[in-house]
Design a protein around this motif. Structure first.
Motif, short mmCIF file in Angstrom:
data_model
loop_
_atom_site.label_atom_id
_atom_site.label_comp_id
_atom_site.label_asym_id
_atom_site.label_seq_id
_atom_site.Cartn_x
_atom_site.Cartn_y
_atom_site.Cartn_z
N LEU A 1 0.83 -1.20 0.00
CA LEU A 1 0.00 0.00 0.00
C LEU A 1 0.87 1.26 0.00
O LEU A 1 0.57 2.24 -0.70
CB LEU A 1 -0.93 0.00 1.22
CG LEU A 1 -1.97 -1.11 1.30
CD1 LEU A 1 -2.86 -0.90 2.53
CD2 LEU A 1 -2.81 -1.18 0.04
N GLU A 2 1.94 1.23 0.78
CA GLU A 2 2.84 2.39 0.79
C GLU A 2 3.49 2.58 -0.58
O GLU A 2 3.65 3.71 -1.05
CB GLU A 2 3.92 2.18 1.86
CG GLU A 2 3.37 2.20 3.29
CD GLU A 2 4.45 2.00 4.32
OE1 GLU A 2 4.44 2.70 5.34
OE2 GLU A 2 5.33 1.12 4.10
N GLU A 3 3.85 1.48 -1.22
CA GLU A 3 4.43 1.57 -2.56
C GLU A 3 3.41 2.12 -3.56
O GLU A 3 3.76 2.89 -4.47
CB GLU A 3 4.91 0.18 -3.00
CG GLU A 3 5.58 0.16 -4.37
CD GLU A 3 5.93 -1.24 -4.80
OE1 GLU A 3 6.43 -1.39 -5.93
OE2 GLU A 3 5.69 -2.19 -4.01
N ILE B 1 -4.04 4.87 5.66
CA ILE B 1 -3.27 5.87 4.94
C ILE B 1 -4.26 6.87 4.36
O ILE B 1 -5.05 6.53 3.47
CB ILE B 1 -2.41 5.27 3.82
CG1 ILE B 1 -1.44 4.22 4.37
CG2 ILE B 1 -1.63 6.36 3.10
CD1 ILE B 1 -0.58 3.57 3.30
N VAL B 2 -4.24 8.09 4.85
CA VAL B 2 -5.13 9.15 4.37
C VAL B 2 -4.37 10.00 3.36
O VAL B 2 -3.31 10.55 3.69
CB VAL B 2 -5.63 10.02 5.53
CG1 VAL B 2 -6.55 11.13 5.01
CG2 VAL B 2 -6.37 9.16 6.56
N THR B 3 -4.89 10.08 2.14
CA THR B 3 -4.28 10.90 1.10
C THR B 3 -5.26 11.99 0.67
O THR B 3 -6.40 12.06 1.15
CB THR B 3 -3.89 10.02 -0.12
OG1 THR B 3 -5.08 9.62 -0.81
CG2 THR B 3 -3.11 8.80 0.33
N LEU C 1 0.68 10.32 -4.46
CA LEU C 1 -0.43 10.85 -3.67
C LEU C 1 0.12 11.59 -2.45
O LEU C 1 1.09 11.16 -1.82
CB LEU C 1 -1.36 9.72 -3.22
CG LEU C 1 -1.99 8.88 -4.34
CD1 LEU C 1 -2.82 7.75 -3.74
CD2 LEU C 1 -2.85 9.74 -5.26
N ALA C 2 -0.49 12.69 -2.12
CA ALA C 2 -0.08 13.46 -0.95
C ALA C 2 -0.62 12.81 0.31
O ALA C 2 -1.83 12.76 0.52
CB ALA C 2 -0.57 14.90 -1.08
N VAL C 3 0.28 12.30 1.14
CA VAL C 3 -0.11 11.61 2.36
C VAL C 3 -0.36 12.63 3.47
O VAL C 3 0.52 13.43 3.81
CB VAL C 3 0.97 10.61 2.80
CG1 VAL C 3 0.58 9.95 4.11
CG2 VAL C 3 1.20 9.57 1.71
N LEU D 1 -7.01 4.83 2.31
CA LEU D 1 -6.74 3.40 2.19
C LEU D 1 -6.82 2.77 3.58
O LEU D 1 -6.14 3.23 4.51
CB LEU D 1 -5.35 3.15 1.59
CG LEU D 1 -5.05 3.86 0.25
CD1 LEU D 1 -3.66 3.49 -0.23
CD2 LEU D 1 -6.10 3.50 -0.78
N ARG D 2 -7.64 1.73 3.70
CA ARG D 2 -7.83 1.08 5.00
C ARG D 2 -7.52 -0.41 4.87
O ARG D 2 -8.01 -1.08 3.96
CB ARG D 2 -9.26 1.29 5.51
CG ARG D 2 -9.60 2.75 5.71
CD ARG D 2 -10.94 2.96 6.39
NE ARG D 2 -11.22 4.37 6.55
CZ ARG D 2 -10.76 5.11 7.57
NH1 ARG D 2 -10.01 4.54 8.51
NH2 ARG D 2 -11.06 6.39 7.66
#
Length: 327
Positions: A122-124, A143-145, A131-133, A150-151
């Motif tokens: 997911l990080e990749e 991960i909120v962009t 995407l701006a994290v 992303l959950r």
């Protein structure tokens, strides 16, 4: 000459007697000492006690055992409840690395890898899409962009994960499509890296098959929508044999399935049972698989929807098969 030979022979008599005694001992106890009987004659020794003058900060219990406050009645015999069978290799139900699940307007991905393996992917994905994290937490699986959230969480089946692309509780279709393509391309190297922190997202809760009166039911420690989506996926794959097992209807609103199923007892009827039975051929029957929301868990039941007999053992047989999809 004979006297000389007799004297030489007499010299060997003590050695022969010693050898006979030694060999007799080997014949009785064997070449090595047999200690099997020694253990039956042992007795418990008093526990080791350290002196009172010891340094208590240096010496302590390496593996402390907490006292058992309440002990239930001791079982007189082994329990007869068997765990539901899991899907086996060669059954034709092995999952793809990435699959979709859907209930109503909610769609998510099920990945055949644990959360610790999926998190780095997911990080990749976020880096590759630039995407701006705004927020990232491996321990919470979020991960909120600037475009989507992303959950990540553990799936119902052991060793699998669920991934969602959402914004305000609504599925972001374009994000999910792109993420599905990204994860599918990473399936060959899924075990290359793993996040130890994200592994803690995995739940140790397991489903339970229990008897309530004359009926059997399965307690699943997951929300009803997740359970319904998973069962719907595997019933569509497995219940496809007309006359044996077949999925007739699926209702996501009532969280029920209507299946056609031939029980093991029916399949194993011998010729004598067939002759003295009103049914001269093997027949299946309609069964309702009903899910009930029970707070933080879901109850699965098998209810007879036909006029044929459906015993408690038949009920358990079907529930074991169906609940095996979730293990």
């Amino acid at each position: 000459m004979n006297s000389v030979l007799d004297k030489r022979a007499l010299r060997w008599i003590p050695l022969a007697l010693a050898a006979a005694v030694t060999l007799a001992g080997c014949a009785r106890d064997g070449f090595y000492h047999d200690r099997n009987l020694d253990y039956t004659e042992t007795s418990s020794a008093s526990p080791l006690v350290l002196p009172e003058t010891r340094n208590t900060q240096r010496y302590g219990d390496a593996l402390p055992v907490p006292p058992v406050a309440n002990q239930g009645p001791r079982l007189q015999e082994a329990a007869s409840v068997r765990p539901p069978p899991s899907l086996t290799v060669g059954s034709g139900l092995e999952p793809e690395y990435v699959e979709r699940r859907e209930v109503g307007d909610q769609t998510w991905l099920v990945v055949a890898a644990d959360t610790g393996t999926v998190w780095p992917q997911l990080e990749e994905f976020v880096r590759s899409r630039q995407l701006a994290v705004q927020e990232s937490s491996a321990s919470q699986g979020v991960i909120v962009t600037d475009q989507a959230d992303l959950r990540l969480q553990s799936a119902l089946r052991a060793g699998s994960s669920e991934v969602r692309c959402e914004r305000g509780g609504q599925t972001m279709a374009s994000c999910l499509d792109a993420l599905e393509s990204h994860l599918s391309s990473r399936s060959a190297s899924a075990s290359a890296s793993s996040s130890w922190t994200a592994q803690r997202l995995t739940s140790d809760q397991t489903l339970q098959l229990r008897q309530q009166g004359d009926d059997w039911e399965v307690v699943i420690p997951q929300s009803i929508d997740r359970v319904w989506a998973e069962l719907n996926h595997y019933l569509e794959l497995d219940f496809t044999q007309e006359g044996q097992r077949n999925l007739l209807a699926a209702d996501p609103n009532s969280h029920e399935f209507l299946v056609e199923y031939m029980t093991l007892a029916e399949r194993n009827r011998n010729p004598i049972q067939v002759v003295f039975s009103a049914d001269v051929r093997q027949m299946s029957q309609e069964i309702r698989l009903a899910l009930q929301d029970s707070g933080d868990q879901t109850i699965l039941r098998a209810v007879n929807a036909s006029e044929r007999s459906f015993s408690a053992s038949d009920q358990r047989e079907l529930l074991e098969r169906v609940s095996g999809y979730l293990r």
